[in-house]
Design a protein around this motif. Structure first.
Motif, mmCIF file in Angstrom:
data_model
loop_
_atom_site.group_PDB
_atom_site.id
_atom_site.type_symbol
_atom_site.label_atom_id
_atom_site.label_comp_id
_atom_site.label_asym_id
_atom_site.label_seq_id
_atom_site.Cartn_x
_atom_site.Cartn_y
_atom_site.Cartn_z
ATOM 1 N N PHE A 1 0.836 -1.194 0.000
ATOM 2 C CA PHE A 1 0.000 0.000 0.000
ATOM 3 C C PHE A 1 0.871 1.244 0.000
ATOM 4 O O PHE A 1 1.934 1.278 0.616
ATOM 5 N N GLN A 2 0.402 2.283 -0.661
ATOM 6 C CA GLN A 2 0.983 3.614 -0.549
ATOM 7 C C GLN A 2 -0.152 4.626 -0.478
ATOM 8 O O GLN A 2 -1.229 4.393 -1.025
ATOM 9 N N THR A 3 0.092 5.755 0.200
ATOM 10 C CA THR A 3 -0.918 6.789 0.310
ATOM 11 C C THR A 3 -0.280 8.155 0.149
ATOM 12 O O THR A 3 0.915 8.335 0.417
ATOM 13 N N THR A 4 -1.080 9.112 -0.288
ATOM 14 C CA THR A 4 -0.599 10.486 -0.423
ATOM 15 C C THR A 4 -0.624 11.226 0.913
ATOM 16 O O THR A 4 -0.156 12.360 0.983
ATOM 17 N N ALA A 5 -1.170 10.598 1.957
ATOM 18 C CA ALA A 5 -1.249 11.235 3.281
ATOM 19 C C ALA A 5 -0.780 10.258 4.355
ATOM 20 O O ALA A 5 -1.585 9.760 5.153
ATOM 21 N N PRO A 6 0.518 9.957 4.395
ATOM 22 C CA PRO A 6 1.015 8.964 5.364
ATOM 23 C C PRO A 6 0.909 9.412 6.823
ATOM 24 O O PRO A 6 0.946 8.569 7.718
ATOM 25 N N LYS A 7 0.767 10.721 7.079
ATOM 26 C CA LYS A 7 0.671 11.190 8.459
ATOM 27 C C LYS A 7 -0.720 10.991 9.057
ATOM 28 O O LYS A 7 -0.856 10.865 10.279
ATOM 29 N N SER A 8 -1.738 10.975 8.218
ATOM 30 C CA SER A 8 -3.109 10.834 8.720
ATOM 31 C C SER A 8 -3.761 9.521 8.325
ATOM 32 O O SER A 8 -4.894 9.250 8.726
ATOM 33 N N CYS A 9 -3.071 8.699 7.541
ATOM 34 C CA CYS A 9 -3.637 7.422 7.102
ATOM 35 C C CYS A 9 -2.613 6.305 7.272
ATOM 36 O O CYS A 9 -1.413 6.526 7.145
ATOM 37 N N TYR A 10 -3.098 5.120 7.574
ATOM 38 C CA TYR A 10 -2.228 3.942 7.568
ATOM 39 C C TYR A 10 -3.072 2.704 7.308
ATOM 40 O O TYR A 10 -4.302 2.721 7.449
ATOM 41 N N MET A 11 -2.406 1.642 6.907
ATOM 42 C CA MET A 11 -3.082 0.417 6.516
ATOM 43 C C MET A 11 -2.621 -0.741 7.400
ATOM 44 O O MET A 11 -1.496 -0.738 7.890
ATOM 45 N N ARG A 12 -3.507 -1.726 7.573
ATOM 46 C CA ARG A 12 -3.152 -2.927 8.333
ATOM 47 C C ARG A 12 -3.682 -4.151 7.611
ATOM 48 O O ARG A 12 -4.903 -4.315 7.532
ATOM 49 N N PRO A 13 -2.838 -4.988 7.047
ATOM 50 C CA PRO A 13 -1.382 -4.833 6.958
ATOM 51 C C PRO A 13 -1.014 -3.893 5.806
ATOM 52 O O PRO A 13 -1.740 -3.838 4.800
ATOM 53 N N PRO A 14 0.112 -3.189 5.883
ATOM 54 C CA PRO A 14 0.510 -2.297 4.793
ATOM 55 C C PRO A 14 1.140 -3.030 3.616
ATOM 56 O O PRO A 14 1.271 -2.465 2.528
ATOM 57 N N GLU A 15 1.550 -4.268 3.831
ATOM 58 C CA GLU A 15 2.202 -5.059 2.786
ATOM 59 C C GLU A 15 2.154 -6.513 3.179
ATOM 60 O O GLU A 15 1.803 -6.858 4.309
ATOM 61 N N GLY A 16 2.525 -7.381 2.266
ATOM 62 C CA GLY A 16 2.537 -8.808 2.562
ATOM 63 C C GLY A 16 2.677 -9.632 1.299
ATOM 64 O O GLY A 16 2.880 -9.097 0.205
ATOM 65 N N ILE A 17 2.591 -10.948 1.468
ATOM 66 C CA ILE A 17 2.684 -11.885 0.347
ATOM 67 C C ILE A 17 1.489 -12.826 0.393
ATOM 68 O O ILE A 17 1.162 -13.387 1.453
ATOM 69 N N LEU A 18 0.849 -13.000 -0.765
ATOM 70 C CA LEU A 18 -0.305 -13.878 -0.885
ATOM 71 C C LEU A 18 0.041 -15.062 -1.783
ATOM 72 O O LEU A 18 0.626 -14.894 -2.850
ATOM 73 N N ALA A 19 -0.341 -16.255 -1.328
ATOM 74 C CA ALA A 19 -0.175 -17.451 -2.149
ATOM 75 C C ALA A 19 -1.255 -17.468 -3.234
ATOM 76 O O ALA A 19 -2.235 -16.722 -3.163
ATOM 77 N N PRO A 20 -1.101 -18.295 -4.267
ATOM 78 C CA PRO A 20 -2.132 -18.370 -5.308
ATOM 79 C C PRO A 20 -3.504 -18.683 -4.727
ATOM 80 O O PRO A 20 -3.669 -19.631 -3.961
ATOM 81 N N GLY A 21 -4.481 -17.863 -5.036
ATOM 82 C CA GLY A 21 -5.838 -18.056 -4.539
ATOM 83 C C GLY A 21 -6.081 -17.528 -3.140
ATOM 84 O O GLY A 21 -7.230 -17.501 -2.679
ATOM 85 N N GLU A 22 -5.058 -17.097 -2.453
ATOM 86 C CA GLU A 22 -5.220 -16.605 -1.078
ATOM 87 C C GLU A 22 -5.776 -15.178 -1.086
ATOM 88 O O GLU A 22 -5.522 -14.400 -1.997
ATOM 89 N N SER A 23 -6.519 -14.854 -0.032
ATOM 90 C CA SER A 23 -7.092 -13.516 0.075
ATOM 91 C C SER A 23 -7.046 -13.049 1.518
ATOM 92 O O SER A 23 -6.897 -13.851 2.449
#
Length: 267
Positions: free
Chosen positions: A116-138
């Protein structure tokens, strides 16, 4: 009559020769000497022969440039399916931190890293911000945002947010641990999956988008709780609302150590 035809034929031949061998024409014009047709033909053939490899290389270069340009104009192949596909819905509650959710599924046949990336990193964040997904995983990612109060006489629901989110993907090997350096080292292979726009919803008015958001947030919380229980002993240390504080640091250290070992040439 035959003399005229011969002169005409000879003239056409000269014109044709001039079109086929421009360098020869420049040479004969510059010298001003009436060299014989046989020597001119020989010199022309020599020049054409010498210039052929360069012409072929130019043609190959032009062809490669054309295909590269055509490839860049084609839409990138998507590895992830997003739901919602191009928007993030937030309840409009000025002065509060609100949440949105998005379902991310790997639809490819290989492991895929996302970020994930955002234009407002000071007021926004993601959980999880990154990761790895196996085929078919969600998974369902939760997005947090602070809502600024309206200015002047602006009506609450007319307030528009300029904040945008971007989701990127990268094909990786199955046993790869996620580290931030992945996207930097293979930036030419990174695909921008989608640019997500912020849309505010009235929390007091029920609508399909708001009801769907509530279901996704509930599923995200349930998934987080299920991950925390079996990993209390051996998994990453989790505090507060489930923020992982040490897992990425440990993975990054292992990754850097591996890079150092592979970078040392055997003596």
């Amino acid at each position: 009559m035959m003399g005229v035809d011969e002169e005409k034929s000879e003239g056409e031949g000269k014109v044709w020769s001039l079109c086929r061998m421009p360098k020869l024409w420049q040479m004969s014009s510059g010298n001003g000497n009436g060299s014989s047709s046989s020597s001119s033909s020989s010199m022309g053939n020599s020049n054409v022969y010498q210039q052929t490899p360069s012409s072929e290389r130019s043609a190959v270069t032009s062809s490669n440039a054309f295909f590269s340009m055509a490839k860049s104009l084609l839409p990138a192949r998507r590895r992830l399916r997003l739901d919602p596909s191009n928007k993030l819905y937030f309840p409009y509650e000025p002065g509060k931190q609100v949440r949105s959710a998005i379902d991310i599924k790997n639809t490819s046949k290989s492991h895929v890293a996302f970020k994930f990336q955002t234009t407002a990193p000071k007021s926004c964040y993601m959980r999880p911000p990154e990761g790895i997904l196996a085929p078919g995983e969600s998974l369902i990612a939760t997005v947090f945002k602070f809502v600024e109060p309206p200015e002047n006489n602006e009506k609450p629901m007319e307030k528009k947010s300029r904040v945008k989110f971007k989701i990127m993907s990268l094909k990786v090997k199955g046993e790869t641990d996620y580290v931030p350096e992945l996207f930097e080292e293979q930036k030419d292979e990174v695909t921008v999956e989608q640019i997500l726009l912020v849309v505010f919803l009235d929390p007091e008015r029920s609508c399909p988008a708001l009801e769907k958001l509530k279901r996704q947030l509930a599923e995200a919380e349930a998934a987080l709780e299920s991950r925390k229980k079996p990993q209390e002993e051996t998994g990453p240390r989790i505090v507060g609302e489930g923020l992982v504080i040490d897992e990425w640091k440990e993975r990054r250290e292992r990754y850097l150590a591996k890079q150092q070992v592979e970078g040392v040439a055997p003596t």
